[in-house]
Motif scaffolding. Structure first.
Motif, PDB file in Angstrom:
ATOM      1  N   SER A 247      -2.841   8.335  -2.213  1.00  0.00           N
ATOM      2  CA  SER A 247      -2.528   7.205  -1.357  1.00  0.00           C
ATOM      3  C   SER A 247      -3.708   6.290  -1.169  1.00  0.00           C
ATOM      4  O   SER A 247      -4.856   6.696  -1.262  1.00  0.00           O
ATOM      5  CB  SER A 247      -2.038   7.697  -0.001  1.00  0.00           C
TER       6      SER A 247
ATOM      7  N   PRO B  78       7.175   6.291   3.955  1.00  0.00           N
ATOM      8  CA  PRO B  78       7.816   6.766   2.719  1.00  0.00           C
ATOM      9  C   PRO B  78       9.317   6.952   2.855  1.00  0.00           C
ATOM     10  O   PRO B  78      10.065   6.726   1.897  1.00  0.00           O
ATOM     11  CB  PRO B  78       7.110   8.112   2.460  1.00  0.00           C
TER      12      PRO B  78
ATOM     13  N   ASN C 104       9.385   6.497  -3.104  1.00  0.00           N
ATOM     14  CA  ASN C 104       8.095   6.685  -2.478  1.00  0.00           C
ATOM     15  C   ASN C 104       7.934   8.092  -1.913  1.00  0.00           C
ATOM     16  O   ASN C 104       6.827   8.564  -1.745  1.00  0.00           O
ATOM     17  CB  ASN C 104       7.874   5.664  -1.361  1.00  0.00           C
TER      18      ASN C 104
ATOM     19  N   LYS D 265      -2.573   0.391  -3.560  1.00  0.00           N
ATOM     20  CA  LYS D 265      -2.071   0.649  -4.898  1.00  0.00           C
ATOM     21  C   LYS D 265      -2.624  -0.367  -5.892  1.00  0.00           C
ATOM     22  O   LYS D 265      -2.930  -1.478  -5.571  1.00  0.00           O
ATOM     23  CB  LYS D 265      -0.549   0.607  -4.924  1.00  0.00           C
TER      24      LYS D 265
ATOM     25  N   SER E 135       6.085  10.313  -4.269  1.00  0.00           N
ATOM     26  CA  SER E 135       4.733   9.930  -4.633  1.00  0.00           C
ATOM     27  C   SER E 135       3.761  10.941  -4.084  1.00  0.00           C
ATOM     28  O   SER E 135       3.955  11.514  -3.011  1.00  0.00           O
ATOM     29  CB  SER E 135       4.406   8.531  -4.094  1.00  0.00           C
TER      30      SER E 135
ATOM     31  N   THR F 102       0.831  -1.195   0.000  1.00  0.00           N
ATOM     32  CA  THR F 102       0.000   0.000   0.000  1.00  0.00           C
ATOM     33  C   THR F 102       0.869   1.249   0.000  1.00  0.00           C
ATOM     34  O   THR F 102       1.799   1.356   0.805  1.00  0.00           O
ATOM     35  CB  THR F 102      -0.927   0.020   1.225  1.00  0.00           C
ATOM     36  N   ARG F 103       0.568   2.204  -0.884  1.00  0.00           N
ATOM     37  CA  ARG F 103       1.337   3.438  -0.953  1.00  0.00           C
ATOM     38  C   ARG F 103       1.077   4.263   0.300  1.00  0.00           C
ATOM     39  O   ARG F 103      -0.062   4.605   0.601  1.00  0.00           O
ATOM     40  CB  ARG F 103       0.934   4.241  -2.192  1.00  0.00           C
TER      41      ARG F 103
END
Length: 250
Positions: free
Chosen positions: A247, A232, A239, A250, A242, A152-153
């Motif tokens: 968020s 991050p 990351n 992803k 990003s 997951t971002r």
């Protein structure tokens, strides 16, 4: 002639032209589909061997329903290359299923806690119920945590989300007490969890238990938000650039 008469406005350009489509992520989709399947299997087993009204009253079942929906939806998006779910959605789902796993293993399945469900003679955990217990209290919480940490971002959560997420546990607390008050005394599982049993602890005792647990849940929610802000930097510069607004899963 004005410039805007010969040049198309940016708002008139399709999003698919401005932004490239998100890449498909079949491995992430497969992992999330497995988590969704584990949640669904555990729920179906409990519904098959127990009373639906009683089964659906448990926070465990409700949190796993949320996991099944969130991870099923995100699996479809990942395999199609669609946008991720909002971070507040995935973070909330993680918090609720983490509560389910931690409360079960640290309190309900722990005879030293004073609130062990193994002391309740109305609870019988054998056969298929053992399978569902592991799926709902161990497999889905661990799976959701691994997905959030690895797939997951990060960077989309804010401290306000921690307080917003507590609205559901608060609503569940009100539901559990209202349901117990409406059921006839002596009804099986009148109160779904021992620490919410008004007959045993009284309303003052139950409220005290709720306050302690609520503070613990809030601390856990803040920990999730804090870790989301740190991840991050732990994952490297790729990351860190990003966009936090995108968020989610992803």
């Amino acid at each position: 002639m004005r410039y805007d008469q010969i040049s198309p406005r940016l708002s008139d350009v399709p999003a698919s032209v401005v932004l490239p489509p998100a890449p498909r992520r079949p491995y992430a989709a497969a992992f999330r589909a497995l988590i969704c399947a584990a949640a669904v299997a555990g729920i179906v087993i409990d519904l098959a061997v127990g009373s639906p009204g009683r089964v659906l009253s448990y926070f465990t079942i409700q949190s796993n329903v949320l996991i099944a929906i969130a991870f099923g939806w995100s699996a479809v998006r990942a395999v199609r290359g669609g946008p991720p779910l909002p971070a507040r959605v995935t973070g909330g789902a993680l918090l609720y299923i983490a509560i389910t796993g931690l409360v079960y293993h640290l309190i309900l399945a722990n005879s030293a806690s004073g609130f062990s469900m193994t002391d309740d003679q109305t609870v019988t955990v054998t056969g298929w119920r053992t399978v569902s217990n592991q799926l709902l209290h161990t497999v889905t919480p661990l799976g959701a945590a691994l997905d959030w940490l690895l797939l997951t971002r990060p960077g989309g959560l804010r401290p306000r989300h921690a307080a917003q997420w507590l609205l559901y546990p608060l609503a569940y607390f009100a539901f559990a007490l209202t349901r117990g008050a409406l059921l006839h005394p002596g009804s099986p599982a009148r109160y779904p969890y021992p620490f919410l049993d008004v007959d045993q602890h009284g309303y003052a005792g139950v409220l005290g238990n709720a306050v302690v647990l609520g503070l613990a849940f809030y601390a856990l929610a803040l920990a999730i938000v804090g870790l989301d802000r740190v991840l991050p930097y732990l994952r490297g510069p790729e990351n860190r650039i990003s966009s936090p607004a995108a968020s989610g899963l992803k």
